[in-house]
Scaffold this active site. Structure first.
Site, PDB file in Angstrom:
ATOM      1  N   ARG A  15       0.833  -1.194   0.000  1.00  0.00           N
ATOM      2  CA  ARG A  15       0.000   0.000   0.000  1.00  0.00           C
ATOM      3  C   ARG A  15       0.875   1.255   0.000  1.00  0.00           C
ATOM      4  O   ARG A  15       2.072   1.206   0.279  1.00  0.00           O
ATOM      5  CB  ARG A  15      -0.922  -0.005   1.229  1.00  0.00           C
ATOM      6  CG  ARG A  15      -2.018  -1.041   1.185  1.00  0.00           C
ATOM      7  CD  ARG A  15      -2.770  -1.152   2.513  1.00  0.00           C
ATOM      8  NE  ARG A  15      -1.950  -1.748   3.566  1.00  0.00           N
ATOM      9  CZ  ARG A  15      -2.370  -1.961   4.808  1.00  0.00           C
ATOM     10  NH1 ARG A  15      -3.587  -1.598   5.166  1.00  0.00           N
ATOM     11  NH2 ARG A  15      -1.575  -2.526   5.698  1.00  0.00           N
ATOM     12  N   LYS A  74       1.890   1.817   7.242  1.00  0.00           N
ATOM     13  CA  LYS A  74       2.187   1.013   8.419  1.00  0.00           C
ATOM     14  C   LYS A  74       3.152   1.697   9.369  1.00  0.00           C
ATOM     15  O   LYS A  74       3.852   2.655   9.019  1.00  0.00           O
ATOM     16  CB  LYS A  74       2.767  -0.341   7.996  1.00  0.00           C
ATOM     17  CG  LYS A  74       1.739  -1.266   7.372  1.00  0.00           C
ATOM     18  CD  LYS A  74       0.532  -1.508   8.286  1.00  0.00           C
ATOM     19  CE  LYS A  74       0.848  -2.375   9.480  1.00  0.00           C
ATOM     20  NZ  LYS A  74      -0.325  -2.570  10.369  1.00  0.00           N
ATOM     21  N   TYR A  93      -0.822   4.370  10.484  1.00  0.00           N
ATOM     22  CA  TYR A  93      -1.129   3.399  11.528  1.00  0.00           C
ATOM     23  C   TYR A  93       0.120   3.267  12.387  1.00  0.00           C
ATOM     24  O   TYR A  93       1.220   3.052  11.862  1.00  0.00           O
ATOM     25  CB  TYR A  93      -1.483   2.036  10.917  1.00  0.00           C
ATOM     26  CG  TYR A  93      -2.815   2.013  10.210  1.00  0.00           C
ATOM     27  CD1 TYR A  93      -4.000   2.196  10.916  1.00  0.00           C
ATOM     28  CD2 TYR A  93      -2.889   1.808   8.831  1.00  0.00           C
ATOM     29  CE1 TYR A  93      -5.229   2.181  10.261  1.00  0.00           C
ATOM     30  CE2 TYR A  93      -4.113   1.788   8.176  1.00  0.00           C
ATOM     31  CZ  TYR A  93      -5.286   1.980   8.904  1.00  0.00           C
ATOM     32  OH  TYR A  93      -6.496   1.967   8.260  1.00  0.00           O
ATOM     33  N   HIS A  95       0.069   1.564  15.929  1.00  0.00           N
ATOM     34  CA  HIS A  95       0.016   0.302  16.679  1.00  0.00           C
ATOM     35  C   HIS A  95       1.161   0.210  17.691  1.00  0.00           C
ATOM     36  O   HIS A  95       1.983  -0.717  17.666  1.00  0.00           O
ATOM     37  CB  HIS A  95       0.047  -0.882  15.716  1.00  0.00           C
ATOM     38  CG  HIS A  95      -1.123  -0.930  14.784  1.00  0.00           C
ATOM     39  ND1 HIS A  95      -2.435  -1.010  15.244  1.00  0.00           N
ATOM     40  CD2 HIS A  95      -1.198  -0.898  13.421  1.00  0.00           C
ATOM     41  CE1 HIS A  95      -3.250  -1.032  14.210  1.00  0.00           C
ATOM     42  NE2 HIS A  95      -2.537  -0.952  13.102  1.00  0.00           N
ATOM     43  N   GLU A 117      -5.568   4.561  13.592  1.00  0.00           N
ATOM     44  CA  GLU A 117      -6.462   3.621  14.264  1.00  0.00           C
ATOM     45  C   GLU A 117      -7.220   4.202  15.448  1.00  0.00           C
ATOM     46  O   GLU A 117      -8.156   3.575  15.952  1.00  0.00           O
ATOM     47  CB  GLU A 117      -5.696   2.362  14.709  1.00  0.00           C
ATOM     48  CG  GLU A 117      -4.676   2.566  15.812  1.00  0.00           C
ATOM     49  CD  GLU A 117      -3.276   2.847  15.283  1.00  0.00           C
ATOM     50  OE1 GLU A 117      -2.303   2.624  16.038  1.00  0.00           O
ATOM     51  OE2 GLU A 117      -3.147   3.308  14.121  1.00  0.00           O
ATOM     52  N   ASP A 269      -2.254  -6.954  15.273  1.00  0.00           N
ATOM     53  CA  ASP A 269      -1.550  -5.662  15.260  1.00  0.00           C
ATOM     54  C   ASP A 269      -1.693  -4.921  16.586  1.00  0.00           C
ATOM     55  O   ASP A 269      -1.010  -3.923  16.823  1.00  0.00           O
ATOM     56  CB  ASP A 269      -1.989  -4.776  14.079  1.00  0.00           C
ATOM     57  CG  ASP A 269      -3.481  -4.607  13.972  1.00  0.00           C
ATOM     58  OD1 ASP A 269      -4.193  -4.916  14.942  1.00  0.00           O
ATOM     59  OD2 ASP A 269      -3.938  -4.168  12.900  1.00  0.00           O
ATOM     60  N   ASN A 299      -0.511  -6.992   8.622  1.00  0.00           N
ATOM     61  CA  ASN A 299      -0.890  -6.094   7.530  1.00  0.00           C
ATOM     62  C   ASN A 299      -1.677  -6.855   6.467  1.00  0.00           C
ATOM     63  O   ASN A 299      -1.445  -6.735   5.264  1.00  0.00           O
ATOM     64  CB  ASN A 299       0.331  -5.404   6.922  1.00  0.00           C
ATOM     65  CG  ASN A 299       1.412  -6.374   6.448  1.00  0.00           C
ATOM     66  OD1 ASN A 299       1.572  -7.459   6.996  1.00  0.00           O
ATOM     67  ND2 ASN A 299       2.165  -5.980   5.432  1.00  0.00           N
TER      68      ASN A 299
END
Length: 375
Positions: A15, A74, A93, A95, A117, A269, A299
């Site tokens: 992505r 990510k 994101y 995490h 998120e 995640d 992912n």
């Protein structure tokens, strides 16, 4: 503002944080965009398409990370830790709950870290997590069906069965966006589906929607254990925004499952819902523990990276424009939903749930910003 879009380096991550249409929108607002070479190539966006939209293409990541705001997908990988810097906006994101070393790196850098998120909307929803949750929910059943095949260590059960042979038992833990989409695919494939949650309204909605084709139950300890033990496929679909996922499946419970059964832990995640869950990758997606095949790819949406990129960037673009147009301070002060996404700021932890999980001190953004202005 100068916005940087790096190429993702996580295993199997294709992505990209912005598509050419987003670059064009930012340029119309007077901003510059720097895209790392090849960042969108695997999802059909060549460097030339970014240049045609007004971006500059950078040959190395360090140049991209010189930007005032970095927009990516990510969480940072270890070799990216040193690239983040003070007063830079990082929008991705994050995490951080299961990654304390990454948290420490972002705190040392002093970056303004806003996590997709935990950004909320006016109804308290999670608009930047929702599109990936829908995709991950649908994919979880596909991954589970694949893992059940004998060649992958599975028990050789076909989800939909055949005439005279019962379909697979699928237990979905969580009736939110991930769970609801997992149920949709599992039902469509002909499986015998049970979904568990503590939210009665969510369970009632699924009962009404599927008119008896789905069993529902409250996710109490004994009930959960019974359904997990009987399942051919378990989908972990719980969500605690910004916090570690609750450990609902013990090693002892896994031993009660039939050998070759499968656990697809979409909550990985945020640490995963089983004691035995640990992150895997697209290079090595499976492992077997206590006789159960685990799929714990954090992912997962990158398996359909073009669809996922388009869905994600449609959701994130209004926030990217807001941060670019107004700057971090003004945008965070005005937009409480964006502020809910802020996890680190000025070298301090700003998310209460994350701090509680990790046993660390935290401070509200307003308090830190006020102190900075008065210093």
């Amino acid at each position: 503002m100068l916005i940087g879009v790096p190429k993702e380096i996580k295993d199997g991550e294709y992505r990209v944080g912005l598509v050419p249409a987003g670059v064009h929108a930012l340029q119309l607002h007077g901003h510059e965009v720097l895209v790392e070479a090849g960042a969108g190539a695997r999802v059909g966006f060549a460097d030339a398409s970014y240049e045609a939209a007004g971006a500059r293409v950078a040959r190395d990541a360090a140049e991209v990370w010189s930007a005032q705001m970095v927009v990516k997908v990510k969480e940072l990988q270890e070799r990216e830790y040193a690239l983040a810097r003070r007063d830079q906006i990082l929008f991705a994101y994050l995490h951080l709950a299961p990654e304390p070393r990454l948290l420490d790196a972002l705190l040392r850098a002093g970056v303004t870290g806003i996590a997709y998120e935990t950004v909320t909307d006016a109804r308290g929803g999670l608009p930047l997590l929702a599109p990936m949750s829908r995709i991950a929910g649908k994919l979880s059943v596909q991954f589970g069906a694949w893992a059940l095949q004998m060649a992958n260590g599975g028990s050789g059960v076909l989800l939909g069965g055949v005439p005279g042979v019962a379909p697979a038992h699928v237990t979905v833990i969580g009736a939110g966006s991930v769970g609801a989409n997992a149920v949709r695919i599992a039902v469509g494939m002909g499986a015998d589906v049970t979904v568990l949650d503590l939210n009665g309204a969510a369970l009632a909605h699924l009962e009404d929607l599927y008119q008896g084709r789905v069993k529902t139950g409250y996710s109490e300890t004994l009930s959960l254990a019974e359904h997990v033990a009987q399942a051919d496929l378990v989908i972990g679909a719980t969500l605690s925004p910004g916090k570690l996922a609750p450990k609902l499946i013990s090693r002892e419970l896994l031993r009660r499952m039939r050998p070759g059964s499968v656990l697809v832990d979409v909550a990985i995640d945020q640490g995963g819902i089983a004691e035995t869950s640990r992150p895997t990758s697209f290079s090595h997606p499976l492992y077997v523990e206590e006789g159960v095949v685990h799929v714990c790819v954090p992912n997962m949406p990158s398996a359909v990276a073009r669809t996922a990129t388009l869905a994600l960037t449609h959701a994130t673009m209004p926030y990217v424009l807001e941060l670019a147009d107004e700057g971090a301070h003004a945008a965070l002060t005005r937009n409480s939903g964006l502020r809910a996404g802020l996890q680190v700021y000025g070298g301090q932890l700003t998310h209460r749930g994350l701090a509680e999980d990790l046993g660390r001190p935290w401070a509200a953004y307003e308090t830190i910003a006020s102190g900075m202005r008065s210093a």
